[in-house]
Scaffold this motif. Structure first.
Motif, PDB file in Angstrom:
ATOM      1  N   THR A  89       0.831  -1.201   0.000  1.00 52.03           N
ATOM      2  CA  THR A  89       0.000   0.000   0.000  1.00 52.03           C
ATOM      3  C   THR A  89       0.865   1.249   0.000  1.00 52.03           C
ATOM      4  OG1 THR A  89      -1.792  -1.160   1.144  1.00 52.03           O
ATOM      5  CG2 THR A  89      -1.810   1.256   1.217  1.00 52.03           C
ATOM      6  N   ALA A  90       1.911   1.260   0.812  1.00 50.64           N
ATOM      7  CA  ALA A  90       2.813   2.414   0.833  1.00 50.64           C
ATOM      8  C   ALA A  90       3.437   2.621  -0.544  1.00 50.64           C
ATOM      9  CB  ALA A  90       3.891   2.212   1.887  1.00 50.64           C
ATOM     10  N   PHE A  91       3.903   1.538  -1.162  1.00 53.70           N
ATOM     11  CA  PHE A  91       4.506   1.631  -2.496  1.00 53.70           C
ATOM     12  C   PHE A  91       3.482   2.177  -3.494  1.00 53.70           C
ATOM     13  CE2 PHE A  91       5.523   0.081  -6.694  1.00 53.70           C
ATOM     14  CZ  PHE A  91       6.900   0.263  -6.789  1.00 53.70           C
ATOM     15  N   ARG A  92       2.273   1.640  -3.465  1.00 52.07           N
ATOM     16  CA  ARG A  92       1.249   2.069  -4.422  1.00 52.07           C
ATOM     17  C   ARG A  92       0.882   3.531  -4.226  1.00 52.07           C
ATOM     18  NH1 ARG A  92      -2.240  -0.291  -7.927  1.00 52.07           N
ATOM     19  NH2 ARG A  92      -4.229   0.767  -8.288  1.00 52.07           N
ATOM     20  N   LEU A  93       0.765   3.964  -2.973  1.00 56.07           N
ATOM     21  CA  LEU A  93       0.359   5.341  -2.707  1.00 56.07           C
ATOM     22  C   LEU A  93       1.452   6.327  -3.104  1.00 56.07           C
ATOM     23  CD1 LEU A  93      -1.685   7.332  -1.694  1.00 56.07           C
ATOM     24  CD2 LEU A  93      -1.001   6.809   0.659  1.00 56.07           C
ATOM     25  N   VAL A  94       2.706   6.016  -2.777  1.00 55.41           N
ATOM     26  CA  VAL A  94       3.811   6.888  -3.180  1.00 55.41           C
ATOM     27  C   VAL A  94       3.897   6.955  -4.703  1.00 55.41           C
ATOM     28  CG1 VAL A  94       6.330   7.166  -3.173  1.00 55.41           C
ATOM     29  CG2 VAL A  94       5.128   6.588  -1.050  1.00 55.41           C
ATOM     30  N   ALA A  95       3.752   5.810  -5.375  1.00 54.43           N
ATOM     31  CA  ALA A  95       3.797   5.786  -6.836  1.00 54.43           C
ATOM     32  C   ALA A  95       2.645   6.598  -7.431  1.00 54.43           C
ATOM     33  CB  ALA A  95       3.746   4.347  -7.331  1.00 54.43           C
ATOM     34  N   ALA A  96       1.454   6.521  -6.822  1.00 51.80           N
ATOM     35  CA  ALA A  96       0.308   7.275  -7.320  1.00 51.80           C
ATOM     36  C   ALA A  96       0.521   8.775  -7.171  1.00 51.80           C
ATOM     37  CB  ALA A  96      -0.958   6.842  -6.574  1.00 51.80           C
ATOM     38  N   LEU A  97       1.071   9.191  -6.044  1.00 48.01           N
ATOM     39  CA  LEU A  97       1.319  10.615  -5.818  1.00 48.01           C
ATOM     40  C   LEU A  97       2.350  11.153  -6.805  1.00 48.01           C
ATOM     41  CD1 LEU A  97       1.270  10.433  -1.943  1.00 48.01           C
ATOM     42  CD2 LEU A  97      -0.271  11.871  -3.315  1.00 48.01           C
ATOM     43  N   ARG A  98       3.375  10.353  -7.092  1.00 46.06           N
ATOM     44  CA  ARG A  98       4.371  10.776  -8.078  1.00 46.06           C
ATOM     45  C   ARG A  98       3.760  10.848  -9.479  1.00 46.06           C
ATOM     46  NH1 ARG A  98      10.246   8.082  -6.875  1.00 46.06           N
ATOM     47  NH2 ARG A  98      10.661   9.123  -4.886  1.00 46.06           N
ATOM     48  N   ALA A  99       2.961   9.851  -9.815  1.00 45.77           N
ATOM     49  CA  ALA A  99       2.331   9.858 -11.135  1.00 45.77           C
ATOM     50  C   ALA A  99       1.376  11.026 -11.301  1.00 45.77           C
ATOM     51  CB  ALA A  99       1.583   8.540 -11.350  1.00 45.77           C
ATOM     52  N   ALA A 100       0.829  11.510 -10.173  1.00 46.08           N
ATOM     53  CA  ALA A 100      -0.125  12.622 -10.221  1.00 46.08           C
ATOM     54  C   ALA A 100       0.554  13.973 -10.269  1.00 46.08           C
ATOM     55  CB  ALA A 100      -1.046  12.551  -9.007  1.00 46.08           C
ATOM     56  N   GLY A 101       1.878  14.018 -10.128  1.00 53.68           N
ATOM     57  CA  GLY A 101       2.562  15.300 -10.281  1.00 53.68           C
ATOM     58  C   GLY A 101       3.509  15.696  -9.176  1.00 53.68           C
ATOM     59  N   PHE A 102       3.592  14.938  -8.087  1.00 57.08           N
ATOM     60  CA  PHE A 102       4.541  15.281  -7.031  1.00 57.08           C
ATOM     61  C   PHE A 102       5.950  14.880  -7.473  1.00 57.08           C
ATOM     62  CE2 PHE A 102       0.746  15.461  -4.433  1.00 57.08           C
ATOM     63  CZ  PHE A 102       1.032  16.494  -3.560  1.00 57.08           C
ATOM     64  N   PRO A 103       6.909  15.806  -7.443  1.00 58.77           N
ATOM     65  CA  PRO A 103       8.285  15.448  -7.796  1.00 58.77           C
ATOM     66  C   PRO A 103       8.831  14.394  -6.840  1.00 58.77           C
ATOM     67  CG  PRO A 103       7.998  17.840  -7.742  1.00 58.77           C
ATOM     68  CD  PRO A 103       6.763  17.244  -7.141  1.00 58.77           C
ATOM     69  N   PRO A 104       9.722  13.512  -7.339  1.00 54.22           N
ATOM     70  CA  PRO A 104      10.258  12.455  -6.477  1.00 54.22           C
ATOM     71  C   PRO A 104      10.876  12.960  -5.183  1.00 54.22           C
ATOM     72  CG  PRO A 104      10.805  12.010  -8.755  1.00 54.22           C
ATOM     73  CD  PRO A 104      10.183  13.377  -8.733  1.00 54.22           C
ATOM     74  N   ALA A 105      11.465  14.148  -5.193  1.00 55.02           N
ATOM     75  CA  ALA A 105      12.130  14.654  -3.987  1.00 55.02           C
ATOM     76  C   ALA A 105      11.145  15.124  -2.917  1.00 55.02           C
ATOM     77  CB  ALA A 105      13.083  15.789  -4.343  1.00 55.02           C
TER      78      ALA A 105
END
Length: 464
Positions: free
Chosen positions: A191-207
């Motif tokens: 779930t943590a992996f999926r949520l972080v990946a979703a937030l990045r895909a939605a526009g949050f920069p990796p940093a």
């Protein structure tokens, strides 16, 4: 059953750092409840963690409207997209297989996290003090005003693996402009992996949002070198971190229901049972003690009958509501329950709570015990399955038996008692009437607003 996209075996969960994915030399195994291997998860070393935190601190803060819009997009991505090789159904299957959490519970958790992501505009407006403005450009600062500002830049999250719903808390920090680093549970990192990946895909920069799985020794680096941290665990975790003002421990909830004599409990049994068993009894908001003004025996017996009718099913059965764990773990919990039960009268689960499944693992069956007094020590015992202690309460007992409670549902019509419960500092939330202790809604505090810890007001006046 329809096939779902799956990554190449074995599954690899890599760190998601500020510069992209990172697969460490040291990796820990990922297993199913049955003990079957699933794959491996990277264990980021301390040097990599420190470099990642430094890169996150150096990254610019995304403007408020941009990050809130990105969170709304992330809700759709998290709920519907294929991430890490798993579509939504494949993800649900994976979490259930690995953690023993029933699929229905995983789906409820997905809905909760999605609602949280979509609601952050409203949540921030509700959490901000009414006397403060959210931006210094607000015209009220010409005459002097309070400006809502962050106390820091970086939040670390030591996530739990008991239910995916725990990931509904920390997105508020991202909405506030914090950079967030998540250390996932090795039991359920998906779930943590999926949520972080979703937030990045939605526009949050990796940093601005990273995933750093680590061993326990490196985990302390995250806490010590972040501005704030959320840490999940038992009473030992609470005791370890409670004196550190920058750490918000999320430990036992010891949520309770109080039924006073002016309320007929007989039509409340289903509601009370649902409060005990919701999310498999694993959440900190699940009821672990029921106190009754008068004779608690009849209510306890009715509750045992209701909970005893919940079937034991594999976690992948769509009707399943009880958690499955490795048999050895369930046996150990059963032994601990028998030790702490002492002289309490077992109405359900007295022989054993272990119900082995043919396909591997065992169901944690519900337990109901009756205690003699409102001061019985068992009333403070919280276990990770539907386990409830029922006992008597009288107004002369006062508030002492009700203290240290995350959620207290008060089934009462006595206004002076409600006043007293709200005034008691160690009772975090008070629900009055026919509301389960597990009720949640974005915008209503869970353990206060996260902003209560992460934000402050600054006085400001500026010339026109």
């Amino acid at each position: 059953m329809a096939a779902h996209p799956q990554p190449e075996a074995p599954l690899q969960i890599d760190a998601l750092g500020a510069a992209g994915p990172y697969r460490s030399r040291t990796r820990a195994p990922l297993t199913a409840v049955s003990g079957a291997p699933i794959g491996e998860i990277s264990q980021a070393p301390a040097l990599y963690v420190r470099r990642t935190l430094a890169a996150m601190r150096a990254a610019p803060v995304i403007p408020r409207d941009e990050r809130l819009t990105a969170m709304e997009r992330a809700a759709d991505v998290f709920a519907t997209a294929t991430l890490g090789g798993f579509d939504p159904d494949g993800y649900v299957e994976l979490v259930s297989t690995a953690s023993g959490v029933p699929r229905a519970v995983v789906r409820q958790s997905v809905e909760w996290i999605t609602d949280v992501l979509r609601s952050q505009r409203e949540v921030l407006d509700l959490a901000r003090p009414t006397g403060a403005v959210g931006d210094w450009r607000d015209g009220r600062t010409h005459a002097g005003a309070a400006v809502w500002a962050r106390r820091g830049d970086l939040l670390a999250v030591h996530a739990a693996g008991n239910t995916p719903a725990v990931h509904g808390l920390w997105p508020e920090a991202l909405a506030l402009g914090y950079k967030v680093v998540v250390r996932p549970s090795s039991r359920e990192p998906y779930t943590a992996f999926r949520l972080v990946a979703a937030l990045r895909a939605a526009g949050f920069p990796p940093a601005t949002i990273t995933l750093l799985p680590t061993d326990h020794s490196v985990a302390d680096v995250l806490i010590s070198e972040s501005d704030f941290a959320i840490v999940y665990g038992g009473q030992d975790v609470v005791d370890k971190y409670s004196a550190i003002p920058t750490v918000l421990p999320q430990g036992p909830g010891r949520s309770k229901i109080l039924v006073t004599a002016d309320v007929d409990w007989r039509d409340k049994v289903d509601l009370i049972a649902d409060s005990v068993s919701h999310l498999g009894g694993t959440a900190c908001t699940c009821t672990t003690a029921v106190l009754v003004e008068g004779d608690p025996g009849p209510l306890a017996e009715a509750l045992a009958d209701r909970l005893g009718r919940i079937p034991s099913l594999p976690a992948d059965d769509p009707r399943a509501t009880l958690t499955v764990q490795p048999t050895a773990s369930v046996v150990e919990i059963d032994r601990y329950l028998h030790r702490v039960a002492g002289d309490a009268r077992a109405l359900l689960g007295g022989d054993t709570i272990v119900d082995e499944l043919p396909g591997g693992g065992a169901v944690l069956r519900p337990a109901v015990h009756l205690v003699d007094t409102a001061t019985a020590p068992q009333l403070g015992v919280e276990l990770p399955f539907p386990c409830v202690w029922v006992g008597p309460w009288q107004p002369s007992d006062g508030l002492a038996p009700l203290r240290d409670t995350l959620v207290l549902t008060a089934m009462t019509t006595r206004g002076e008692l409600i006043d007293a419960l709200l005034d008691e500092p160690s009772i975090t939330n008070v629900y009055v009437g026919d509301h389960p202790t597990t009720w949640l809604r974005p915008g209503v505090p869970h353990d206060g607003y996260l902003a209560d810890v992460l934000m402050r007001t600054k006085g400001m006046i500026r010339s026109a």
